[in-house]
Scaffold this motif. Structure first.
Motif, PDB file in Angstrom:
ATOM      1  N   ASP A 245       0.833  -1.210   0.000  1.00 33.09           N
ATOM      2  CA  ASP A 245       0.000   0.000   0.000  1.00 33.09           C
ATOM      3  C   ASP A 245       0.865   1.256   0.000  1.00 33.09           C
ATOM      4  OD1 ASP A 245      -2.418  -1.402   0.121  1.00 33.09           O
ATOM      5  OD2 ASP A 245      -2.251  -1.632   2.294  1.00 33.09           O
ATOM      6  N   ILE A 246       1.856   1.243   0.864  1.00 30.60           N
ATOM      7  CA  ILE A 246       2.706   2.433   1.004  1.00 30.60           C
ATOM      8  C   ILE A 246       3.439   2.713  -0.305  1.00 30.60           C
ATOM      9  CG2 ILE A 246       4.887   3.214   2.046  1.00 30.60           C
ATOM     10  CD1 ILE A 246       2.668   3.820   3.877  1.00 30.60           C
TER      11      ILE A 246
ATOM     12  N   ALA B 120       9.601  -1.934 -25.631  1.00 31.27           N
ATOM     13  CA  ALA B 120      11.060  -2.045 -25.703  1.00 31.27           C
ATOM     14  C   ALA B 120      11.749  -0.693 -25.649  1.00 31.27           C
ATOM     15  CB  ALA B 120      11.456  -2.782 -26.987  1.00 31.27           C
ATOM     16  N   VAL B 121      11.020   0.360 -25.946  1.00 27.37           N
ATOM     17  CA  VAL B 121      11.672   1.681 -25.963  1.00 27.37           C
ATOM     18  C   VAL B 121      11.234   2.567 -24.788  1.00 27.37           C
ATOM     19  CG1 VAL B 121      12.078   1.738 -28.443  1.00 27.37           C
ATOM     20  CG2 VAL B 121       9.921   2.596 -27.557  1.00 27.37           C
ATOM     21  N   ILE B 122      10.374   2.033 -23.920  1.00 25.36           N
ATOM     22  CA  ILE B 122       9.958   2.824 -22.751  1.00 25.36           C
ATOM     23  C   ILE B 122      11.010   2.672 -21.657  1.00 25.36           C
ATOM     24  CG2 ILE B 122       8.178   3.147 -20.979  1.00 25.36           C
ATOM     25  CD1 ILE B 122       6.141   2.064 -22.897  1.00 25.36           C
ATOM     26  N   SER B 123      11.225   3.753 -20.900  1.00 22.49           N
ATOM     27  CA  SER B 123      12.197   3.736 -19.806  1.00 22.49           C
ATOM     28  C   SER B 123      11.900   2.614 -18.821  1.00 22.49           C
ATOM     29  CB  SER B 123      12.147   5.091 -19.091  1.00 22.49           C
ATOM     30  OG  SER B 123      12.236   4.934 -17.705  1.00 22.49           O
ATOM     31  N   GLY B 124      12.945   1.938 -18.381  1.00 21.24           N
ATOM     32  CA  GLY B 124      12.792   0.826 -17.445  1.00 21.24           C
ATOM     33  C   GLY B 124      12.135   1.254 -16.143  1.00 21.24           C
ATOM     34  N   VAL B 125      12.433   2.473 -15.703  1.00 20.25           N
ATOM     35  CA  VAL B 125      11.849   2.961 -14.444  1.00 20.25           C
ATOM     36  C   VAL B 125      10.338   3.151 -14.604  1.00 20.25           C
ATOM     37  CG1 VAL B 125      11.835   4.881 -12.791  1.00 20.25           C
ATOM     38  CG2 VAL B 125      13.995   4.068 -13.730  1.00 20.25           C
ATOM     39  N   ALA B 126       9.946   3.743 -15.742  1.00 18.57           N
ATOM     40  CA  ALA B 126       8.518   3.964 -15.987  1.00 18.57           C
ATOM     41  C   ALA B 126       7.781   2.626 -16.057  1.00 18.57           C
ATOM     42  CB  ALA B 126       8.323   4.747 -17.283  1.00 18.57           C
ATOM     43  N   VAL B 127       8.393   1.673 -16.738  1.00 19.13           N
ATOM     44  CA  VAL B 127       7.774   0.345 -16.848  1.00 19.13           C
ATOM     45  C   VAL B 127       7.632  -0.282 -15.461  1.00 19.13           C
ATOM     46  CG1 VAL B 127       8.146  -2.003 -17.695  1.00 19.13           C
ATOM     47  CG2 VAL B 127       8.582  -0.068 -19.201  1.00 19.13           C
ATOM     48  N   SER B 128       8.664  -0.133 -14.654  1.00 17.48           N
ATOM     49  CA  SER B 128       8.630  -0.716 -13.303  1.00 17.48           C
ATOM     50  C   SER B 128       7.495  -0.113 -12.488  1.00 17.48           C
ATOM     51  CB  SER B 128       9.956  -0.468 -12.586  1.00 17.48           C
ATOM     52  OG  SER B 128      11.018  -1.040 -13.306  1.00 17.48           O
ATOM     53  N   LEU B 129       7.360   1.192 -12.551  1.00 22.06           N
ATOM     54  CA  LEU B 129       6.299   1.851 -11.777  1.00 22.06           C
ATOM     55  C   LEU B 129       4.918   1.420 -12.259  1.00 22.06           C
ATOM     56  CD1 LEU B 129       7.850   5.425 -11.440  1.00 22.06           C
ATOM     57  CD2 LEU B 129       7.656   3.683  -9.673  1.00 22.06           C
ATOM     58  N   MET B 130       4.810   1.262 -13.586  1.00 25.90           N
ATOM     59  CA  MET B 130       3.533   0.834 -14.142  1.00 25.90           C
ATOM     60  C   MET B 130       3.178  -0.572 -13.637  1.00 25.90           C
ATOM     61  SD  MET B 130       2.576   0.139 -18.079  1.00 25.90           S
ATOM     62  CE  MET B 130       3.229  -1.505 -17.991  1.00 25.90           C
ATOM     63  N   TRP B 131       4.159  -1.456 -13.636  1.00 28.26           N
ATOM     64  CA  TRP B 131       3.895  -2.818 -13.184  1.00 28.26           C
ATOM     65  C   TRP B 131       3.614  -2.890 -11.690  1.00 28.26           C
ATOM     66  CZ3 TRP B 131       2.645  -7.247 -15.511  1.00 28.26           C
ATOM     67  CH2 TRP B 131       2.784  -7.282 -16.907  1.00 28.26           C
ATOM     68  N   MET B 132       4.204  -1.967 -10.948  1.00 29.73           N
ATOM     69  CA  MET B 132       3.890  -1.903  -9.514  1.00 29.73           C
ATOM     70  C   MET B 132       2.400  -1.655  -9.319  1.00 29.73           C
ATOM     71  SD  MET B 132       6.871   0.232  -7.643  1.00 29.73           S
ATOM     72  CE  MET B 132       6.064   0.635  -6.131  1.00 29.73           C
ATOM     73  N   TRP B 133       1.893  -0.750 -10.124  1.00 29.88           N
ATOM     74  CA  TRP B 133       0.452  -0.441 -10.051  1.00 29.88           C
ATOM     75  C   TRP B 133      -0.389  -1.626 -10.527  1.00 29.88           C
ATOM     76  CZ3 TRP B 133      -2.398   3.550  -8.166  1.00 29.88           C
ATOM     77  CH2 TRP B 133      -1.685   4.670  -7.719  1.00 29.88           C
ATOM     78  N   LEU B 134       0.034  -2.212 -11.655  1.00 24.91           N
ATOM     79  CA  LEU B 134      -0.760  -3.322 -12.205  1.00 24.91           C
ATOM     80  C   LEU B 134      -0.849  -4.488 -11.222  1.00 24.91           C
ATOM     81  CD1 LEU B 134       0.536  -3.442 -15.907  1.00 24.91           C
ATOM     82  CD2 LEU B 134      -1.736  -2.748 -15.136  1.00 24.91           C
ATOM     83  N   LEU B 135       0.275  -4.734 -10.531  1.00 26.30           N
ATOM     84  CA  LEU B 135       0.326  -5.923  -9.672  1.00 26.30           C
ATOM     85  C   LEU B 135       0.109  -5.605  -8.197  1.00 26.30           C
ATOM     86  CD1 LEU B 135       3.308  -7.885 -11.316  1.00 26.30           C
ATOM     87  CD2 LEU B 135       0.869  -8.162 -11.709  1.00 26.30           C
ATOM     88  N   GLN B 136      -0.388  -4.425  -7.886  1.00 26.40           N
ATOM     89  CA  GLN B 136      -0.686  -4.121  -6.487  1.00 26.40           C
ATOM     90  C   GLN B 136      -1.711  -5.143  -5.988  1.00 26.40           C
ATOM     91  OE1 GLN B 136      -2.908  -2.973  -4.172  1.00 26.40           O
ATOM     92  NE2 GLN B 136      -1.495  -2.049  -2.711  1.00 26.40           N
ATOM     93  N   PRO B 137      -1.446  -5.764  -4.844  1.00 18.16           N
ATOM     94  CA  PRO B 137      -2.309  -6.892  -4.431  1.00 18.16           C
ATOM     95  C   PRO B 137      -3.779  -6.534  -4.230  1.00 18.16           C
ATOM     96  CG  PRO B 137      -0.298  -6.813  -3.121  1.00 18.16           C
ATOM     97  CD  PRO B 137      -0.307  -5.566  -3.939  1.00 18.16           C
TER      98      PRO B 137
END
Lengths: 430, 301
Positions: A245-246, B120-137
């Motif tokens: 969450d955080i 393949a051309v999107i920044s790795g950081v942006a992709v990571s943040l996006m996946w964090m949102w997608l996979l939020q439990p």
């Protein structure tokens, strides 16, 4: 004829030789000091440039050349130049303890300075950010600390009494639980951001012995077990957001200020920068120190930035002139009045525009507590040991172990942590 | 060398000089930015160096520590090895599958090719943040969709058993880049081979196994090497999302290297770690190259 022309040639030659010396003499009249700094919420680039202009006008023999770097790239650039041994600025933040060996010892300069005395600064910040291995490696600019901010409106709505400064760790869990409202998707409080910070210290827990030799009996001590058990109880209460969450809902790595401002967190462990944001947002809030453990000394996670002179500077006297201006009463007052700095000088801080507000008074009181940084700065292997022992933190936070498993978990981490400590002490010293 | 130089005709000598002159910018760049740093790194791996102080020669102690006294090294190696084993086959197979789909001659195919290449051309950081949102439990898109069909989704990055597969899933999402390379390989296969096979009665499956795959093996070989190296170097996802946790389940080798080098300023040990990873990648590449004689077919053969 020949003699005359030779004489003229010699005079001309002598004159030509004098030109560069003359130029050098002129150049030496004005010394340029290279100053690297960063743009921050507390002192914007504009305010810092104004301070430099003021200094340059008052000191015609010294010109400070300011370079404002992005905070993210400052560390890399400083490390690279200090490592290269050339090209480092005369004056800069030395915010990484690893850089201290390259900082000029200011002891003799301070002793000779009638306008600057260590007692002018908060003692705790002087000890943690100015003194290193019995040398004065810099001056502390500004002060900051973690404390618990609470939303008075939420407390009023839920009919819960405001926390008092002498509240305990048990009070924290009870209060957070009473404020939690799943229907409104609101949590009562947040979790500490890592082990062996203020609350661990309040329990009397240290990751290893003070002489940096022993893990057993410290990492797994009764005090450590008690602090992890407190965390376990807090997690089990359901009154705090999970790490997921955080990470998702909080946008700042320094604390869940956005959740607090949105009213999703009734209490949050934040800092003085967040306090200013909350004031701007019009949130009705109060401040108390992180909860204590009755009978134990109380700690605060506090911070300041060390501003230093590079040991390789060609102009130490002029560099000190600028450093003592910037981080002395004049500079810090300027940055407080024109920016958002909370000065590390109590006499200057007392004149803060909001000094009469109760929350600012509460912040001032927090600054007087004993600092976690005393231990951390004195033990360069602290981070390495905690990295080896992070599993206990993860297991409790994820709810992977039972309350009674905490001691066994900490026991199991003694060996890897001891291995990490031994390796680190051999490298960095005790 | 001097003798062979003397044997050259004046014209050949001039051509050789011109060639070296043309190569000199690259040679200069290689020496300054690659060869010298590698040499310095090898030297540093035998020292203890905190960057701001002089390096101290400690012999092979960094390597001894690595293999005998450092559980984090073995953990990082294990996690990275697992990641390579999970993600590499997935990326190779799914990249090829996607390329086969994109190789169809359908209207609007260029649009789909572009869309699949975008990750393949999107920044790795942006992709990571996006996946964090997608996979939020609790509130993430993936678990919400799973919930809609009655499946309780896992805690993804915040579960010690699911964190590594989650990172692997993320890396597979960027498979569009390799699909484009496969696509180029597919389009180089002469159409008459398929026509001849069809006339001979080969079905789709037969054409795929007997024409497509054999003639695509040089591309597969290239992809295998590149993706293998890429997988060993996994860093951004762990740095941004998990910081190596939970319970060090995503404590990748490059993250460990980064922490030693740039957080602990333990440059000597970090150099030893970097060199060891280079050796692993080198050995794996040599092994793949060696086996390639048995399974890679070139048109000229």
């Amino acid at each position: 004829m020949w003699y005359r022309s030779r004489k003229i040639s010699l005079v001309l030659f002598a004159l030509l030789m004098l030109i560069p010396f003359g130029a050098v003499t002129l150049a030496q009249d004005v010394v340029t000091i290279e100053w690297w700094t960063v743009n921050s919420e507390e002192y914007s680039e504009e305010v810092q440039r104004a301070l430099v202009e003021q200094f340059n006008a008052e000191h015609p023999n010294i010109q400070v050349n300011i370079t404002v770097l992005p905070e993210s790239g400052f560390t890399e650039r400083m490390t690279a130049t200090l490592g290269a041994g050339s090209g480092a600025p005369d004056v800069a933040f030395f915010w990484d303890n690893n850089w201290f060996p390259q900082a000029l010892d200011l002891t003799s300069y301070i002793e000779a300075d009638p306008d600057l005395d260590p007692s002018m600064y908060f003692e705790g910040f002087w000890n943690t950010r100015a003194v290193w291995q019995d040398k004065v490696v810099g001056l502390p600019l500004g002060v900051g600390a973690n404390f618990v901010m609470y939303n008075k409106d939420v407390f009023d709505e839920m009919g819960v009494a405001y926390p008092s400064p002498d509240w305990t760790t048990e009070d924290y869990i009870a209060t957070a639980t009473a404020l939690t409202d799943p229907d409104q998707r609101r949590w009562g409080g947040d979790r500490p951001r890592g082990p062996f910070r203020a609350i661990w210290r309040n329990y009397g827990a240290f990751p290893y012995s003070d002489d940096s030799t022993t893990i057993d009996g410290y990492l797994n001590s009764d005090a450590a077990v008690a602090s992890y058990t407190w965390l376990w109880d807090l997690v089990a209460s359901g009154a705090t957001p999970t790490p997921a969450d955080i990470e998702i809902l909080g946008t700042e790595g320094t604390g869940p200020i956005d959740l607090f401002l949105a009213g999703r967190l009734a209490m949050a462990t934040l800092n003085q920068g967040h306090m200013l944001t909350a004031i701007e947002s019009g949130v009705n809030f109060g401040i108390v120190p992180e909860p204590q453990v009755v009978g134990n000394e109380r700690y605060v996670n506090a911070f300041s930035l060390t501003a230093s002179i590079w040991a390789g500077t060609a102009h130490p006297a002029e560099a000190y002139e600028w450093l003592s201006y910037w981080v002395g009463p004049e500079g810090q007052r300027f940055l407080m009045d024109n920016g958002h700095l909370f000065p590390s000088l109590p006499d200057v801080l007392a004149d803060h525009a909001n000094a009469d507000k109760d929350y600012v008074q509460a912040f001032f009181a927090v600054l007087e507590l004993r600092q976690v940084a005393e231990w951390v700065n004195a033990h360069p292997c602290n981070g390495t040991v905690l990295r080896a022992a992070v599993d206990a933190w993860d297991l409790v936070n994820l709810g992977e172990i039972g309350r009674d498993d905490i001691k066994a978990t900490l026991d199991s981490l003694v060996d890897p942590a001891q291995q990490a400590l031994d390796e680190c002490v051999a490298r960095l010293g005790a | 060398m001097l003798a062979s130089w003397r044997r050259l005709s004046p014209m050949a000598r001039r051509e050789a000089l011109e060639a070296y002159l043309a190569l000199s910018p690259w040679l200069f760049g290689f020496v300054v930015f690659t060869a010298i740093p590698i040499g310095v790194s090898i030297f540093l791996s035998f020292t203890q160096w905190t960057i701001v102080e002089q390096p101290t020669w400690i012999g092979a102690d960094n390597y001894v520590r690595m293999f005998t006294r450092d559980p984090l090294f073995w953990q990082a190696l294990k996690v990275t090895g697992l990641f390579v084993l999970i993600s590499l086959p997935l990326k190779l197979v799914l990249g090829l599958a996607l390329a086969l789909l994109l190789n169809n001659r359908l209207p609007g195919m260029n649009f789909f090719r572009t869309v699949f290449y975008i990750p393949a051309v999107i920044s790795g950081v942006a992709v990571s943040l996006m996946w964090m949102w997608l996979l939020q439990p609790d509130t993430g898109v993936v678990n919400t969709l799973l919930d809609a069909v009655g499946v309780k989704g896992p805690n993804w990055f915040w579960d010690k058993d699911w964190a590594l597969p989650s990172v692997a899933l993320m890396s597979v999402w960027k498979v569009g880049g390799s699909a484009i390379i496969y696509l180029a390989g597919l389009q180089n296969i002469p159409a008459q081979l398929y026509e001849a096979a069809e006339i001979d009665g080969a079905g789709k499956w037969g054409r795929f196994w007997r024409i497509t795959i054999p003639l695509l093996t040089p591309t597969i070989f290239f992809q295998l090497i590149i993706e293998m190296i890429d997988s060993f170097k996994i860093f951004t996802e762990a740095f941004v999302i998990t910081q190596g946790g939970p319970l060090k389940s995503t404590y990748f080798y490059m993250l460990y290297f980064y922490e030693e080098a740039f957080r602990n300023f333990n440059m000597g040990y970090a150099s030893a770690l970097a060199l060891f990873l280079t050796l692993i990648i080198l050995a794996t590449t040599i092994f793949i190259n060696y086996t390639s004689k048995r399974w890679v077919y070139y048109e000229s053969e």
